[in-house]
Design a protein around this motif. Structure first.
Motif, PDB file in Angstrom:
ATOM      1  N   ALA A 226     -33.208  35.486  18.139  1.00  0.00           N
ATOM      2  CA  ALA A 226     -33.244  36.894  17.743  1.00  0.00           C
ATOM      3  C   ALA A 226     -34.563  37.223  17.054  1.00  0.00           C
ATOM      4  N   TRP A 227     -35.025  36.303  16.200  1.00  0.00           N
ATOM      5  CA  TRP A 227     -36.312  36.509  15.518  1.00  0.00           C
ATOM      6  C   TRP A 227     -37.460  36.531  16.536  1.00  0.00           C
ATOM      7  N   ILE A 228     -37.427  35.610  17.487  1.00  0.00           N
ATOM      8  CA  ILE A 228     -38.467  35.564  18.523  1.00  0.00           C
ATOM      9  C   ILE A 228     -38.492  36.875  19.307  1.00  0.00           C
ATOM     10  N   ALA A 229     -37.315  37.371  19.668  1.00  0.00           N
ATOM     11  CA  ALA A 229     -37.237  38.610  20.453  1.00  0.00           C
ATOM     12  C   ALA A 229     -37.816  39.786  19.672  1.00  0.00           C
ATOM     13  N   ARG A 230     -37.422  39.916  18.405  1.00  0.00           N
ATOM     14  CA  ARG A 230     -37.917  41.038  17.590  1.00  0.00           C
ATOM     15  C   ARG A 230     -39.418  40.939  17.368  1.00  0.00           C
TER      16      ARG A 230
END
Length: 404
Positions: A226-230
């Protein structure tokens, strides 16, 4: 002798084996694929080095994955970079030849620079684990710098060919000539940055696709994905905005007589770029779901910009009465057919390992390729064997015919 006459004198007297428009279309199309992987290579190389320096946390954990991804992207950038150079040589032969002669040492050195950067990327990927220290951080950034230098060389060679009115002053120095080929004569910062800045945006897009690709992997950390996507969506949007600003700067640096801002191909490319900006802004809210669509739209935008780039090149050379459509054509259907079949066979062959690689990693411990992929693999093998047989047979027949 005026410049137009000089350029036409330098043309290959043998002419082209087929109509120039075919080579021009292929030049635009394959260059778009090439620059896509160039952008991935540069961007991933930088962020893998950046993550290594960060050492810990999410960026540190990504460093090795990005270094691993850099190597196949560099391979594909090289693979798809050969054909555009050949098409450029065919369509713009006097310009490309003269530019390479003026900076011959750099044109030859380009290969060594690329090989060294590629080799260091592999060393960093294989040996540069966490805790390796400052030497491996320097290695990672050196690899990125070498890829960047390769980009500088190609930029200069591509820009020098557009300025035949300056070739004489670059070649003649005082009472002598400079035939060393050790100088890079023309560098335009906004043009160069307009090609390089997208590398960071495309690295962000690659990470969006990374998060999408691994979303079903049970062994992946949900919070990290999720952090990578954001984060990657933010990177893609920010650097795309930055590229748009550089694009405006570059547009104002063009010769005003071109009126390139009113060219319909440029307007289409610019419109697609602006629409991509809005799409990336929207994608920040749900980057995983919109990653694939963003990737497709980004490639179509690159293709439109590649077309606009070709139109601009025609404007530059057209100042001297040069048109690719005035080329002498010695129609050779046999060699053209062999070339096109080789190109199609090559794309088919490359598609199979890409399909296998895609199917191998989506779900941990499972190989998700469909039976159609295995059928395609057997087909590709047959195509490869047939291609080798045809080329070897032709070579044998031509050799025997010429010998006797």
């Amino acid at each position: 002798m005026d410049i137009g006459t000089m350029v036409k004198t330098l043309q290959d007297p043998m002419g082209m084996p087929f109509y120039p428009v075919l080579f021009q279309i292929l030049l635009v199309l394959i260059f778009a694929v090439h620059i896509l992987f160039v952008n991935f290579t540069l961007g991933l190389s930088f962020f893998s080095a950046y993550g290594f320096v960060r050492g810990s946390g999410a960026w540190g954990g990504l460093s090795h994955s990005l270094a691993k991804a850099t190597t196949p992207n560099a391979s594909l950038a090289i693979l798809f970079g050969i054909a555009p150079l050949l098409f450029l040589q065919v369509v713009y032969d006097p310009f490309w030849y003269a530019s390479n002669m003026l900076s011959a040492a750099w044109a030859l050195g380009f290969i060594a620079v690329l090989m060294l950067g590629y080799g260091l990327t592999y060393v960093f990927y294989l040996k540069g684990g966490q805790g390796r220290g400052a030497a491996f951080a320097a290695l990672a950034f050196l690899s990125f710098a070498l890829f960047l230098l390769a980009g500088v060389i190609m930029h200069v060679l591509g820009y020098q060919l557009l300025l035949p009115e300056k070739w004489y002053q670059w070649y003649v120095e005082g009472n002598g000539v400079n035939a060393s080929g050790t100088s890079l004569h023309a560098f335009q910062l906004p043009r160069f940055l307009h090609f390089i800045t997208p590398s960071f945006a495309m690295a962000g897009l690659f990470l969006m696709l990374y998060a999408w690709y691994f979303k079903d992997r049970a062994d992946k950390d949900r919070e990290q994905l999720a952090w990578i996507a954001r984060t990657s969506a933010g990177i893609a949007f920010f650097f795309s905005v930055f590229q748009a600003l550089i694009g405006i700067w570059w547009l104002f640096s063009l010769p005003p007589e071109f009126r390139f801002f009113a060219n319909p191909i440029f307007l289409i490319a610019a419109g697609m770029g602006v629409s991509l900006l809005f799409f990336l802004y929207r994608a920040r809210k749900d980057p995983v779901r919109l990653a694939v669509r963003a990737g497709v739209w980004a490639f179509l935008t690159i293709l439109a910009m590649s077309s606009a780039r070709e139109v601009l090149r025609m404007d530059y050379v057209g100042r001297f009465g040069y048109s690719i459509f005035d080329h002498k054509v010695n129609l050779d259907l046999g060699s053209t057919a062999l070339f096109l079949c080789t190109f199609i066979a090559g794309v088919c062959i490359v598609s199979y390992p890409v399909s296998v690689a895609y199917a191998s990693g989506r779900i941990a411990g499972q190989y998700t390729a469909s039976p159609a992929v295995h059928t395609w693999g057997r087909t590709v093998l047959a195509v490869l064997v047939l291609w080798i047989a045809v080329v070897a047979s032709l070579g044998l027949v031509i050799t025997v015919k010429n010998y006797f």
